[in-house]
Design a protein around this motif. Structure first.
Motif, PDB file in Angstrom:
ATOM      1  N   LEU A 192      -5.135  13.833  25.318  1.00 38.30           N
ATOM      2  CA  LEU A 192      -5.235  15.233  24.923  1.00 38.30           C
ATOM      3  C   LEU A 192      -3.962  15.727  24.241  1.00 38.30           C
ATOM      4  N   VAL A 193      -4.146  16.537  23.219  1.00 36.98           N
ATOM      5  CA  VAL A 193      -2.992  17.087  22.498  1.00 36.98           C
ATOM      6  C   VAL A 193      -2.113  17.907  23.448  1.00 36.98           C
ATOM      7  N   SER A 194      -2.752  18.663  24.350  1.00 35.46           N
ATOM      8  CA  SER A 194      -1.952  19.495  25.269  1.00 35.46           C
ATOM      9  C   SER A 194      -1.100  18.637  26.206  1.00 35.46           C
ATOM     10  N   ASP A 195      -1.627  17.493  26.606  1.00 29.76           N
ATOM     11  CA  ASP A 195      -0.853  16.603  27.487  1.00 29.76           C
ATOM     12  C   ASP A 195       0.327  16.011  26.711  1.00 29.76           C
ATOM     13  N   ALA A 196       0.066  15.624  25.457  1.00 33.80           N
ATOM     14  CA  ALA A 196       1.150  15.107  24.615  1.00 33.80           C
ATOM     15  C   ALA A 196       2.227  16.171  24.426  1.00 33.80           C
ATOM     16  N   CYS A 210       4.399  15.742  18.756  1.00 39.98           N
ATOM     17  CA  CYS A 210       3.062  15.166  18.949  1.00 39.98           C
ATOM     18  C   CYS A 210       2.161  15.509  17.781  1.00 39.98           C
ATOM     19  N   MET A 211       0.963  14.960  17.820  1.00 40.43           N
ATOM     20  CA  MET A 211       0.019  15.178  16.732  1.00 40.43           C
ATOM     21  C   MET A 211      -1.401  15.253  17.285  1.00 40.43           C
ATOM     22  N   MET A 228      -3.492  24.798  19.243  1.00 37.36           N
ATOM     23  CA  MET A 228      -2.710  25.943  19.708  1.00 37.36           C
ATOM     24  C   MET A 228      -1.813  25.563  20.885  1.00 37.36           C
ATOM     25  N   SER A 229      -2.290  24.631  21.728  1.00 37.90           N
ATOM     26  CA  SER A 229      -1.502  24.251  22.911  1.00 37.90           C
ATOM     27  C   SER A 229      -0.202  23.557  22.508  1.00 37.90           C
ATOM     28  N   ALA A 230      -0.209  22.930  21.346  1.00 36.27           N
ATOM     29  CA  ALA A 230       1.022  22.277  20.873  1.00 36.27           C
ATOM     30  C   ALA A 230       1.871  23.254  20.065  1.00 36.27           C
TER      31      ALA A 230
END
Ligand code: MG
Length: 302
Positions: A192-196, A210-211, A228-230
């Motif tokens: 998941l992008v948010s985890d990255a 991250c990407m 948005m989380s990143a």
């Protein structure tokens, strides 16, 4: 409390609320204005295999003819064609976007593959920095990579420590390292992008980014929320492909809708690249420009 006093108390409450909403409203009004969404430009990038042409020069000419602004070679291609790439980028409106992996070993290896990773990754980071790349893409561990450290809290702490060192090294070289979440069939470790993005935060280095890859983002419940989380603090690159079979955007018909994710990118004022990482079922001479046109239309719509 009788009906009359209840009414009075309620009105007082409403008055207090009205007073409170005044100053609060002013505070909100003083906040930084949202970025002008309509003014966020779309920057497209191609990998080596996406561009038509035999030689690098032919590929760059082709990219320029389509208004493509970024070039994403693999790490090995970068090392082997360093001078040629440096030459071709001169006097063109194309820059090096990200570098797609190309190192040996992996960062969570429990054996000598870790040393292989450390050495080869740093060599690619140095080359990437010299040519102004936005960062070198990496996956902490593919499912097939063994022996791998167990998926525990201690391993996550170790990953953040190692990434901190790598990120600081990348910053000195003028670039970054970019964590890529993949779908669970390829890399259960990071999906998941948010985890990255949380790993970037906890690595405490501005060189760790991250990407998101629209293909792998089948893992996400919302493209919009994922990006948005990143936010612009951590989001450094985006990959794109058709969403059914990882071919040219548009080749999977109605499935190839990127508007929700693009809306997030526009709202946050994302200024990096969306880079093609895909094959093609049809004739590339037809499907490639059609895909570029589709993405520009969806960006406009987002
Ligand atoms: Mg990818």
């Amino acid at each position: 409390m009788d009906r009359r006093s209840f009414f009075k108390t309620s009105m007082m409450g409403a008055g207090a609320l009205a007073m409170a909403s005044g100053p609060l409203g002013l505070v909100t009004g003083c906040a930084a204005p949202a970025p002008a969404k309509s003014q966020t430009p779309l920057h497209l990038s191609f990998q080596v295999g996406t561009a038509l042409g035999e030689t690098l020069k032919e590929k760059m000419d082709y990219m320029e003819s389509l208004g493509i602004e970024g070039f994403e070679p693999g790490g090995q291609y970068l090392l082997e064609h360093f001078d040629e790439i440096a030459n071709e980028l001169k006097n063109r409106d194309i820059k090096l976007s990200a570098i797609c992996a190309g190192f040996g070993g992996f960062i969570l290896a429990e054996d000598e593959q870790k040393q292989v990773f450390d050495t080869s990754m740093r060599e690619i980071i140095e080359a990437a920095g010299k040519l102004g790349s936005t960062g070198v893409i990496m996956v902490p561990a593919f499912n097939r990579q063994e022996p791998c450290k167990p998926h525990t809290q201690a391993t996550r702490d170790y990953l953040c420590e190692q990434l901190h060192e790598l990120g600081e090294f990348a910053l000195k070289c003028g670039t970054t390292v970019i964590l890529e979440p993949l779908n669970r069939r390829e890399a259960f470790y990071l999906r998941l992008v948010s985890d990255a993005a949380a790993i970037c935060r906890d690595s405490q280095s501005k060189g760790v980014k991250c990407m998101g890859d629209f293909w792998h983002m089948q893992e996400e419940s919302s493209d919009y929320a994922a990006f948005m989380s990143a936010g612009t603090e951590y989001l450094q690159h985006v990959h794109i492909a058709s969403r059914g079979n990882r071919k040219m955007p548009g080749e999977d018909g109605a499935l190839d809708n990127y508007v929700d994710g693009m809306r997030a990118l526009k709202e946050m004022g994302y200024d990096k690249y969306i880079s093609f990482e895909c094959g093609s079922v049809g004739d590339r001479a037809v499907t490639t420009p059609a895909a570029v046109e589709l993405l520009r239309a969806q960006w406009e719509q987002a």
